[in-house]
Design an enzyme around this catalytic site. Structure first.
Site, short mmCIF file in Angstrom:
data_model
loop_
_atom_site.label_atom_id
_atom_site.label_comp_id
_atom_site.label_asym_id
_atom_site.label_seq_id
_atom_site.Cartn_x
_atom_site.Cartn_y
_atom_site.Cartn_z
NE ARG A 1 -3.35 2.51 2.59
CZ ARG A 1 -3.32 3.31 3.67
NH1 ARG A 1 -2.70 2.90 4.77
NH2 ARG A 1 -3.90 4.48 3.66
CG HIS B 1 -1.18 9.09 3.27
ND1 HIS B 1 -1.31 7.73 3.48
CD2 HIS B 1 -0.87 9.63 4.48
CE1 HIS B 1 -1.05 7.45 4.75
NE2 HIS B 1 -0.80 8.57 5.38
CD GLU C 1 -5.16 7.59 9.77
OE1 GLU C 1 -4.86 8.63 10.39
OE2 GLU C 1 -4.78 6.47 10.13
CG ASN D 1 -5.36 3.36 8.55
OD1 ASN D 1 -5.40 2.36 7.85
ND2 ASN D 1 -4.90 4.52 8.12
CE1 TYR E 1 -2.33 3.74 12.75
CE2 TYR E 1 -0.39 2.55 13.53
CZ TYR E 1 -1.10 3.17 12.51
OH TYR E 1 -0.56 3.23 11.24
CD GLU F 1 -1.83 3.91 8.11
OE1 GLU F 1 -1.61 4.36 9.24
OE2 GLU F 1 -1.99 4.66 7.11
#
Ligand code: GCO
Length: 460
Positions: free
Chosen positions: A78, A122, A167, A292, A294, A363
């Site tokens: 990606r 991005h 995002e 994504n 985290y 991600e």
């Protein structure tokens, strides 16, 4: 409608980067300035006063990166296309040397049996479009669709899996409300307008790519489970969920901004901003969803302006949500983010139920100080290996629970420019020498390669 995503028989594997974070060569071959070139030049915006002008020199070291990807044995890679390389002013003239770089990248991937996954945006908006108002202006959405069509027209014979945005929450709210990302504004109304126009841009671009025959066009969202610490924090948690998650999922799934959102964000309740047909265009426009993840968002009351101190968990990024405080706990990464794989499992099950779309974890990864060295001098990063291992286990649990998760992408291939943190935070599977950008695989690179080899051997 056929899809070019992996079929889900086994979890596919990838890794990722983004143009401004790795390419460098920010003035080469006609590339125009982006808002991140401008923002990093402003004193005090980046922790180590750095920028992406050199980064990992991936623009010059493409073959090194391609060999690292082949060595990992990933199913796909990606990457993001830098808009200012393709259209230096953000509209009109196309720079053939910019497109030629992505030809080399895509052809190099395919020659090594690695599938490309291209993200069109991005965060590196061409500066002239920012000068004309940026994402708070509707015209930017239209320019984005034009740019998307140019890139797809050039690469669409070899790239089948597309993501419009990465995002958009960061682009809208960190960039226009908290002001800690480019363009560095602290204007909540502008942030909400930017959110709508980023969504509109996704809808317009998806329509153009679908018209041109693309059937796997998605969007990548940094969704997060929002956990109130106590009943009194429920209102604040709902506000965070509205601005972080529902502002995107509402239009994509239901074609609407919900009542709480419209109460928090006047522009999303304004027919001059959200015009007839906008949300109908966005609804159902994604063929797949990138998630994504985290860390979870633990929300408590008793807010303060400093937030939890965790990067990005900044209360000013949630305008209108009062008495808000983030309360991460337990094991943290170098970003101050709580390590909680359960959040990923919960999120994937919930999002699949909510959207009924094929999902890709686009991600997931962790920054650690990487101070420990192996005997050969390479980074020994057991914490990162444990983080990846535990979150991959969470993905498999979500799949067992019925979530249609097709692939997992480790963020990131290379230690790179971590936005406002500069080069002080390292997420990479590969260490970059800051002086000559030499690449040195970490223990996590070797671990991931072995895991991928075992996974593909089991199913070949
Ligand atoms: C993001 C961006 C990446 C970051 C990564 C670590 O998700 O913020 O896509 O560019 O580098 O997430 O913060």
């Amino acid at each position: 409608m056929s899809s070019h995503l992996p079929d889900g028989t086994r979890l596919a594997y990838g890794t990722a980067t983004a143009a401004y974070q790795v390419e460098g060569s920010t003035t080469a071959d006609g590339r125009g300035p982006s808002i991140w070139d401008t923002f990093t030049a402003r004193p005090g915006t980046i922790k180590d006063h750095s920028d992406g002008s050199v980064a990992c020199a991936s623009y010059l070291r493409l073959d090194d990166d391609l060999e690292l990807l082949a060595g990992l044995g990933v199913d796909f890679y990606r990457f993001s296309v830098a808009w200012p390389r393709v259209q230096p002013t953000g509209s009109g003239a196309v720079e053939p040397r910019g497109l030629a770089y992505y030809d080399r990248l895509v052809d190099g991937l395919l020659a090594r049996g690695v599938q490309p996954m291209a993200t069109l945006y991005h965060w590196d908006l061409p500066q002239p479009l920012e000068d004309a108002g940026g994402w708070p202006e509707r015209a930017t959405a239209e320019r984005f669709a034009d740019y998307a069509a140019v890139v797809h027209d050039h690469l669409g014979d070899r790239v089948q899996v597309w993501a419009t945005h990465n995002e958009p929450w960061c682009a809208a709210y960190l960039g226009h409300a908290a002001g800690v990302h480019a363009p560095g504004k602290r204007e909540p109304e502008a942030a909400h307008r930017a959110a709508h126009h980023l969504l509109l841009g996704h809808g317009l671009a998806a329509a153009r790519l679908h018209e041109a025959g693309a059937d796997t066009v998605g969007i990548v969202l940094n969704l997060t489970p929002v956990w109130p610490e106590r009943p009194e924090a429920a209102e604040a948690a709902d506000g965070v969920d509205a601005i972080h998650n529902r502002v995107w999922l509402g239009p994509l799934v239901d074609g609407a901004y919900d009542e709480r959102l419209r109460a928090l964000a006047a522009p999303l309740d304004d027919s001059e901003v959200v015009r007839d047909g906008d949300l109908a265009l966005v609804q159902g426009s994604a063929d797949w969803l990138g998630v994504n993840y985290y860390t979870p968002a633990r929300v408590d009351v008793g807010g303060d302006d400093t937030g939890s101190g965790a990067v990005g968990q900044d209360t000013s990024a949630y305008p209108g949500v009062t008495d808000l405080r983030f309360a991460p706990r337990g094991s943290r990464t170098a970003m101050g983010w709580e390590v909680e794989p359960r959040g990923l499992e919960e999120l994937l099950v919930d999002v699949h139920r909510r959207t009924d779309l094929p999902l890709v974890v686009t991600e997931n990864g962790a920054a650690y100080d990487d101070s420990a060295r192996a005997e050969d001098g390479s980074v020994d990063d057991p914490d990162r290996i444990a983080y990846l291992q535990d979150h991959l286990a969470a993905v498999e649990l979500a799949r067992s629970a019925g979530a249609d998760v097709r692939a997992y992408v480790a963020w990131t291939l290379l230690d790179n420019f971590e936005w406002a943190e500069g080069y002080t935070k390292k997420f990479g599977l590969v260490e970059i020498d800051p002086d000559d950008q030499h690449r040195t695989p970490k223990a996590s690179y070797r671990w991931y390669a072995e895991r991928l080899h075992d996974a593909t051997a089991r199913t070949s």
